[in-house]
Scaffold this active site. Structure first.
Site, PDB file in Angstrom:
ATOM      1  N   HIS A   1      -3.598   4.541   6.938  1.00 50.78           N
ATOM      2  CA  HIS A   1      -2.560   4.003   6.044  1.00 50.78           C
ATOM      3  C   HIS A   1      -1.170   4.221   6.631  1.00 50.78           C
ATOM      4  CE1 HIS A   1      -5.336   3.348   2.654  1.00 50.78           C
ATOM      5  NE2 HIS A   1      -5.963   4.413   3.129  1.00 50.78           N
TER       6      HIS A   1
ATOM      7  N   ASP B   1       0.824  -1.230   0.000  1.00 51.89           N
ATOM      8  CA  ASP B   1       0.000   0.000   0.000  1.00 51.89           C
ATOM      9  C   ASP B   1       0.856   1.278   0.000  1.00 51.89           C
ATOM     10  OD1 ASP B   1      -1.897   1.997   0.563  1.00 51.89           O
ATOM     11  OD2 ASP B   1      -2.247   1.325   2.626  1.00 51.89           O
TER      12      ASP B   1
HETATM   13 ZN   LIG Z   1      -9.062   0.961   3.049  1.00 52.51          ZN
END
Ligand SMILES: [Zn+2]
Length: 557
Positions: free
Chosen positions: A371, A198
């Site tokens: 994140h 990610d």
């Molecule tokens: Zn997500």
């Protein structure tokens, strides 16, 4: 058949999420069988596109001739599950795997879309690997802004591929379910062939911080609010909903979810045990009307300024039963997604005008990202020690920076691949190289219908360049222009159409049309092309706008 087609060759194909934040969809194939990881949507930044959402172009899946054994969902966010109904319409039999909460949201999405398929949902859990086609998949617990998020360790004939999904490394998660550092480290020991990780927050230094760090802040905000407390967050953010509910209960407040999506999230959270509160904690808006203002907390969707959301209605003071007033506090507990700032700022201004205190990222730390920031991304690479690296989930600049981070972390540059949507990577036992490209893209989906690209272009042109209609008449007997061209414009030049630009454009068009050989007819493409080209060129040069030009030619006897 070359070496690239043996039974141990694996190809990954990116159909979405590599070049944008959203639309996540990755295909893994081996020996004619395939697996899809996530199937998400993306919300258009331009509101002129209406209430539509983008979904990934899915035509390649059918054209590839692959046999699809599974769709595996990493977590419940729209940008990972939202396009599932479209995929199931094409492949109604493919089993859909996900954790219980993820499937609860996915099932709801499929029902909403009215997809008339009996989807085959299969529940998965960390620590319980399962087989599908040539792949064995192990879900691994990660922390993110929605509960029950997992990464996937996918064992393939070409080695183990780790797909992180969306993640951060939260040391003190709200639900106590910790990021499984040990499992990633064990995979690293065992040998990871490829890491797909990610990239969303690669521009942020350090660590993203724990979701639970928000609780004391929320507590102090609720404590000092004299009247009603409003929290606006993404409806799938059950960790945040849980925290504000906990502090509201401490202070004797009931919690009211506003709007369909928010009510549905709270219901799914309660059903799956993610929001386990005594009955009476959450109440209906009608019930709240009988309570004193300082006994109520409202959960409202619309933190991105979405025009039809509960928050937008409150800000516009057009909500049917609720009016924001002095003494109320409104917290926008989310990141301002680029492209939405103007709408959010307008919303904040309106809420202030109504007398509320408004708290958002710029004035207090009321949001923590879900994140991983740079240090956590580096940690993921250190833990898994992959041979090959591909950054995923990001715009080009995010992918590019994440690639550089991996190289810094010691992965040889030749083993790092920057793939974009439509790109593929082939893994053989000993080699890795770029494969054939696939058709990728995005299509707008609105009100249950696909919108075609030409229509979207048309709307953009109308909004940005205005429109101009050229009316003229040709004689059926002589084939010459006997009236016009007259020009009418909207949203292009100011005034009543008698401006110098309109006059000059008409003169220019007149001269151009005079040069065309008669006979001219109404359906004559030469005539229409000349009108469109001349007017477009004129306005681009003169005012820097590219109007939508409509030639209207009449034939008269
Ligand atoms: Zn997500």
């Amino acid at each position: 058949m070359g070496a690239g087609n043996t039974a141990s060759t694996v190809r990954i194909v990116a159909l979405g999420g590599l070049g944008e934040i959203g639309l996540n969809l990755m295909v893994l194939e081996c020996a004619g069988r395939a697996l899809v990881v996530d199937c998400g949507v993306m919300f258009p930044e331009e509101r002129l596109l209406g209430n539509g959402v983008y979904i990934p172009e899915l035509s390649w899946l059918a054209e590839s001739g692959l046999a699809f054994d599974a769709v595996v969902l990493t977590h419940a966010h729209e940008d990972h599950i939202g396009a599932l109904p479209r995929l199931l319409r094409r492949f109604p039999k493919v089993p859909v795997y996900g954790t219980e909460l993820t499937l609860a949201f996915a099932r709801r999405r499929v029902e909403d879309a009215g997809t008339a398929v009996a989807a085959d949902f299969r529940s998965i859990a960390p620590g319980h690997p399962f087989k599908t086609g040539p792949f064995e998949i192990e879900p691994i617990r990660v922390t993110h802004s929605t509960p029950e998020s997992v990464a996937l360790a996918i064992r393939t004939p070409a080695g183990t591929i780790v797909h992180t999904g969306d993640f951060k490394i939260d040391e003190a998660p709200v639900d106590g379910e910790r990021f499984d550092t040990a499992r990633f480290a064990a995979l690293g020991e065992e040998g990871v062939r490829l890491l797909l990780s990610d990239s969303t927050n690669v521009e942020r230094e350090g660590r993203s911080g724990s979701e639970s760090s928000l609780k004391p802040i929320l507590r102090s905000l609720v404590a000092r609010t004299r009247k009603r407390f409003f929290l606006s967050a993404f409806s799938s953010h059950l960790h945040r909903i849980r925290q504000v509910t906990e502090v509201s209960r401490e202070m004797g407040r009931r919690v009211v979810p506003l709007g369909r999506r928010m009510a549905e999230s709270v219901r799914l959270g309660m059903e799956t045990g993610q929001l386990s509160f005594p009955p009476g904690t959450f109440i209906e808006p009608e019930e709240a009307e009988f309570l004193e203002p300082h006994r109520v907390t409202y959960l409202a969707s619309g933190s991105q300024g979405e025009p039809l959301s509960a928050l937008a209605r409150l800000a516009a003071d057009s909500h049917p039963r609720l009016h924001v007033e002095p003494g109320d506090t409104v917290v926008l507990s989310s990141r301002f997604i680029p492209g939405n700032e103007r709408m959010i700022n307008t919303l904040v201004n309106h809420l202030y005008k109504l007398g509320a205190e408004v708290i958002y990222g710029a004035v207090a730390p009321v949001h923590v990202s879900g994140h991983a920031s740079r240090d956590e991304l580096a940690e993921m690479i250190r833990l898994t020690r992959p041979q090959l690296f591909v950054p995923i989930h990001g715009e080009y600049r995010h992918l590019s920076r994440h690639l550089a981070l991996a190289i810094e972390a010691g992965i040889p540059e030749r083993n790092c691949f920057l793939l974009e949507d439509g790109d593929s990577l082939v893994l053989t036992a000993s080699d890795a190289y770029r494969g054939r490209p696939a058709t990728a893209g995005r299509v707008l989906f609105e009100g249950g219908e696909l919108e075609d690209a030409a229509l979207i272009d048309e709307r953009k042109t109308l909004a940005h360049g205005g429109t101009i209609v050229a009316v003229l008449a040709v004689s059926m007997s002589t084939g010459t222009i006997i009236a016009g061209p007259d020009l009418v414009s909207r949203g292009l030049v100011s005034g009543d159409g008698t401006s110098a630009h309109m006059r000059a454009a008409r003169e220019e068009l007149r001269a151009r049309l005079a040069a065309l050989e008669p006979p001219l007819r109404a359906g004559d493409m030469r005539l229409k092309d000349e009108v469109v080209r001349t007017l477009r060129r004129y306005f681009i040069d003169a005012v820097g706008k590219r109007p939508f030009v409509i030639p209207h030619v009449m034939e008269v006897p």
